[in-house]
Design an enzyme around this catalytic site. Structure first.
Site, PDB file in Angstrom:
ATOM      1  N   VAL A 188     -11.490 -65.748 -73.903  1.00  0.00           N
ATOM      2  CA  VAL A 188     -12.158 -66.505 -73.061  1.00  0.00           C
ATOM      3  C   VAL A 188     -12.442 -67.955 -73.776  1.00  0.00           C
ATOM      4  O   VAL A 188     -11.999 -68.891 -73.008  1.00  0.00           O
ATOM      5  CB  VAL A 188     -13.606 -66.002 -72.756  1.00  0.00           C
ATOM      6  CG1 VAL A 188     -14.247 -66.764 -71.658  1.00  0.00           C
ATOM      7  CG2 VAL A 188     -13.104 -64.695 -71.770  1.00  0.00           C
ATOM      8  N   GLY A 189     -12.694 -68.002 -74.817  1.00  0.00           N
ATOM      9  CA  GLY A 189     -13.164 -68.921 -75.370  1.00  0.00           C
ATOM     10  C   GLY A 189     -11.888 -70.285 -75.863  1.00  0.00           C
ATOM     11  O   GLY A 189     -12.075 -71.418 -75.839  1.00  0.00           O
ATOM     12  N   LYS A 208     -17.456 -48.729 -61.220  1.00  0.00           N
ATOM     13  CA  LYS A 208     -17.160 -48.587 -62.622  1.00  0.00           C
ATOM     14  C   LYS A 208     -16.968 -47.183 -62.841  1.00  0.00           C
ATOM     15  O   LYS A 208     -17.477 -46.236 -62.407  1.00  0.00           O
ATOM     16  CB  LYS A 208     -18.420 -49.211 -63.285  1.00  0.00           C
ATOM     17  CG  LYS A 208     -18.249 -49.678 -64.564  1.00  0.00           C
ATOM     18  CD  LYS A 208     -17.619 -50.883 -64.798  1.00  0.00           C
ATOM     19  CE  LYS A 208     -17.325 -51.376 -65.999  1.00  0.00           C
ATOM     20  NZ  LYS A 208     -16.615 -52.924 -65.968  1.00  0.00           N
ATOM     21  N   GLY A 238     -12.048 -66.453 -78.699  1.00  0.00           N
ATOM     22  CA  GLY A 238     -11.154 -65.438 -78.378  1.00  0.00           C
ATOM     23  C   GLY A 238     -10.428 -65.781 -76.978  1.00  0.00           C
ATOM     24  O   GLY A 238     -10.176 -66.894 -76.571  1.00  0.00           O
ATOM     25  N   GLY A 289     -17.154 -68.137 -80.093  1.00  0.00           N
ATOM     26  CA  GLY A 289     -16.258 -66.990 -79.764  1.00  0.00           C
ATOM     27  C   GLY A 289     -14.944 -67.758 -79.330  1.00  0.00           C
ATOM     28  O   GLY A 289     -14.566 -67.865 -78.333  1.00  0.00           O
TER      29      GLY A 289
HETATM   30  P1  NAD Z   1     -12.061 -61.594 -77.272  1.00  0.00           P
HETATM   31  O1  NAD Z   1     -12.283 -60.325 -78.001  1.00  0.00           O
HETATM   32  O2  NAD Z   1     -10.763 -61.962 -77.097  1.00  0.00           O
HETATM   33  O3  NAD Z   1     -12.754 -62.702 -77.920  1.00  0.00           O
HETATM   34  C1  NAD Z   1     -14.303 -62.482 -78.352  1.00  0.00           C
HETATM   35  C2  NAD Z   1     -14.275 -63.653 -79.641  1.00  0.00           C
HETATM   36  O4  NAD Z   1     -15.609 -63.623 -80.010  1.00  0.00           O
HETATM   37  C3  NAD Z   1     -13.407 -63.189 -80.848  1.00  0.00           C
HETATM   38  O5  NAD Z   1     -12.837 -64.413 -81.459  1.00  0.00           O
HETATM   39  C4  NAD Z   1     -14.291 -62.571 -82.015  1.00  0.00           C
HETATM   40  O6  NAD Z   1     -13.951 -63.053 -83.350  1.00  0.00           O
HETATM   41  C5  NAD Z   1     -15.578 -63.462 -81.697  1.00  0.00           C
HETATM   42  N1  NAD Z   1     -16.914 -63.056 -82.045  1.00  0.00           N
HETATM   43  C6  NAD Z   1     -17.260 -61.822 -81.877  1.00  0.00           C
HETATM   44  N2  NAD Z   1     -18.505 -61.789 -82.499  1.00  0.00           N
HETATM   45  C7  NAD Z   1     -18.861 -62.862 -82.671  1.00  0.00           C
HETATM   46  C8  NAD Z   1     -20.112 -63.721 -83.028  1.00  0.00           C
HETATM   47  N3  NAD Z   1     -21.409 -62.827 -83.541  1.00  0.00           N
HETATM   48  N4  NAD Z   1     -20.262 -64.990 -83.108  1.00  0.00           N
HETATM   49  C9  NAD Z   1     -19.084 -65.740 -83.066  1.00  0.00           C
HETATM   50  N5  NAD Z   1     -17.870 -65.174 -82.525  1.00  0.00           N
HETATM   51  C10 NAD Z   1     -17.898 -63.747 -82.572  1.00  0.00           C
HETATM   52  O7  NAD Z   1     -13.140 -61.223 -76.016  1.00  0.00           O
HETATM   53  P2  NAD Z   1     -12.866 -61.878 -74.785  1.00  0.00           P
HETATM   54  O8  NAD Z   1     -11.990 -61.108 -73.871  1.00  0.00           O
HETATM   55  O9  NAD Z   1     -12.766 -63.385 -75.146  1.00  0.00           O
HETATM   56  O10 NAD Z   1     -14.264 -61.605 -74.166  1.00  0.00           O
HETATM   57  C11 NAD Z   1     -15.683 -62.469 -74.737  1.00  0.00           C
HETATM   58  C12 NAD Z   1     -16.779 -62.211 -73.569  1.00  0.00           C
HETATM   59  O11 NAD Z   1     -16.485 -62.376 -72.287  1.00  0.00           O
HETATM   60  C13 NAD Z   1     -17.156 -60.691 -73.697  1.00  0.00           C
HETATM   61  O12 NAD Z   1     -18.503 -60.524 -73.353  1.00  0.00           O
HETATM   62  C14 NAD Z   1     -16.727 -60.353 -72.416  1.00  0.00           C
HETATM   63  O13 NAD Z   1     -17.141 -58.824 -71.768  1.00  0.00           O
HETATM   64  C15 NAD Z   1     -16.555 -61.486 -71.568  1.00  0.00           C
HETATM   65  N6  NAD Z   1     -15.624 -61.565 -70.340  1.00  0.00           N
HETATM   66  C16 NAD Z   1     -14.297 -61.645 -70.569  1.00  0.00           C
HETATM   67  C17 NAD Z   1     -13.444 -61.751 -69.559  1.00  0.00           C
HETATM   68  C18 NAD Z   1     -11.823 -61.924 -69.878  1.00  0.00           C
HETATM   69  O14 NAD Z   1     -11.561 -62.336 -68.779  1.00  0.00           O
HETATM   70  N7  NAD Z   1     -11.541 -61.627 -70.972  1.00  0.00           N
HETATM   71  C19 NAD Z   1     -14.032 -61.939 -68.307  1.00  0.00           C
HETATM   72  C20 NAD Z   1     -15.522 -61.817 -67.838  1.00  0.00           C
HETATM   73  C21 NAD Z   1     -16.292 -61.586 -69.183  1.00  0.00           C
END
Ligand code: NAD
Length: 384
Positions: free
Chosen positions: A188-189, A84, A186, A184
């Site tokens: 991932v969601g 990292k 976003g 969430g």
């Molecule tokens: P993102 O920023 O695209 O999405 C995050 C979503 O969560 C957004 O819609 C945001 O509005 C929402 N959010 C923020 N705070 C919130 C809350 N308190 N309650 C409800 N919703 C809330 O991020 P992402 O890339 O989707 O990542 C989400 C999580 O998954 C992070 O913890 C990240 O470390 C983890 N992750 C992501 C990946 C990836 O491939 N993107 C891989 C492994 C882990």
């Protein structure tokens, strides 16, 4: 009792049986560059782990993130160790300044062949393109440079949906017709929502930072995606009833998926969850104490570093020259197998899934270490 050499106490404060192999501080005052690289363990191959850029990062955080990459990559069955970088600075600084920092950092670490650069919070595919230009050894590139855009194709969400496919068997229900909630909406969601829906499950509630929406009959995912693409919140839709963002935890469902922030479920609110299975999409969304409480209540959970490894598998596949479809196939195969192994081990040994996952990953790292002349590193030609 043998006295520890005092001088080493500080430099070796993280040292244990797995690593870290190297901690490198990078400093270049003319461009205000301060960064730390931790290469934790490379017994399985050169380390992969992202560059986290923020104003409040630390060497300790870097070590902890590097270690979790060692375990995540090992659990995912990748021929890579964990590493990292933390880079001090505001990721929203003017682009020319940011570019200078990233190029300077990459250049300083040009010869650290045991680490492959990757994106994390505060860095993106454009940053990776600058690094590629400096040193070449990088994943998470723009499509134009041979990258596989993992958020666009939904690599992590795809992984989570395959994890669900296996995990439901340990909870005695079918995915077809099951209800799920996603915290969430976003990168991932959105994608896990889409992929689970394609398998016949029903999204009944979801949230973003602005609010949450609930509909027992199922939410229209396509309409929600259009809304998000237009820059709105899920709570701006009329597809269901708007609820308080943090009340999502109370919704009764078969599967609850945290995909937003760390530590959202803790000892004080874990008792509110009314579900049968939790698949951890976000990193550390549930405190360890709360996970233990879930386990005692008989609620199955799949720990983060097993469930959300789709992204890193995709990145490793990109590094090895794979295309999108073979990356998606690898994610499916690896995550289904790992979920099965973790949940089976937990069941057989009567231990929590997290403990089973850590054991599985540590066994794999130790096995790889046993093949090495110096256990955690190597002078084999692949690294020279
Ligand atoms: P993102 O920023 O695209 O999405 C995050 C979503 O969560 C957004 O819609 C945001 O509005 C929402 N959010 C923020 N705070 C919130 C809350 N308190 N309650 C409800 N919703 C809330 O991020 P992402 O890339 O989707 O990542 C989400 C999580 O998954 C992070 O913890 C990240 O470390 C983890 N992750 C992501 C990946 C990836 O491939 N993107 C891989 C492994 C882990």
């Amino acid at each position: 009792m043998e006295e520890k050499p005092k001088m080493n106490d500080d430099a070796f404060r993280f040292a244990d049986e797995l690593g870290p192999l190297k901690i490198i501080h990078v400093y270049e005052p003319t461009i205000n560059l301060k960064a730390v690289l931790v290469v934790d363990n490379i017994a399985k191959g050169p380390s992969i782990g992202g560059i986290r850029m923020a104003t409040d990062v630390s060497t300790e955080e870097c070590f902890r993130l590097a270690r979790s990459m060692t375990l995540k990559n090992a659990a995912a069955g990748l021929p890579h160790g964990g590493g990292k970088i933390v880079l001090y600075g505001d990721p929203k600084m003017p682009k020319p300044e940011k570019e200078k920092l990233l190029r300077g950092m990459a250049s300083a670490l040009r010869n650290e062949e045991t680490y492959i650069f990757a994106p994390d919070m505060g860095t993106d595919e454009e940053c990776m393109a600058w690094i590629r230009d400096e040193v070449g050894r990088v994943v998470g590139l723009p499509r134009e440079l041979g990258g596989i855009p993992l958020d666009e194709i939904g690599a992590t969400g795809w992984g989570l949906s395959n994890v669900a496919e296996v995990a439901v068997r340990y909870c005695d229900f079918e995915l077809e017709g099951a209800s799920y909630v996603v915290q969430g909406f976003g990168a991932v969601g959105k994608n896990v929502s889409r992929f689970l829906n394609e398998r016949g499950a029903k999204l009944i509630a979801t949230s973003d930072s602005q609010g949450a929406i609930y509909n027992q009959d199922g939410l229209d995912i396509k309409a929600l995606l259009e809304l998000k693409n237009a820059g709105k919140s899920v709570a701006d839709s009329s597809l269901g009833t708007c609820i308080n963002r943090d009340d999502l935890i109370d919704i009764e469902c078969d599967i609850w998926i945290p995909a937003a922030r760390p530590d959202v479920i803790h000892e004080d609110n874990v008792g509110r969850l009314n579900t049968r299975l939790i698949i951890e999409g976000a990193n550390i969304p549930i405190t360890h104490a709360a996970e233990s409480m879930l386990y005692k209540k008989g609620i199955t959970y799949v720990p983060d570093f097993i469930a959300n490894a789709g992204g890193v598998i995709c990145a490793a596949m990109e590094y090895h020259g794979a295309n999108e479809s073979s990356a998606m196939a690898a994610i499916k195969e690896k995550l289904m197998r790992n979920t099965e192994q973790v949940l089976e081990r937990a069941k057989q040994k009567n231990i929590e899934p997290r403990q089973a996952a850590i054991e599985l990953a540590t066994d794999r790292v130790k096995k790889a270490m046993s093949y090495r002349r110096f256990s955690s590193f190597s002078t084999a030609p692949e690294f020279l």
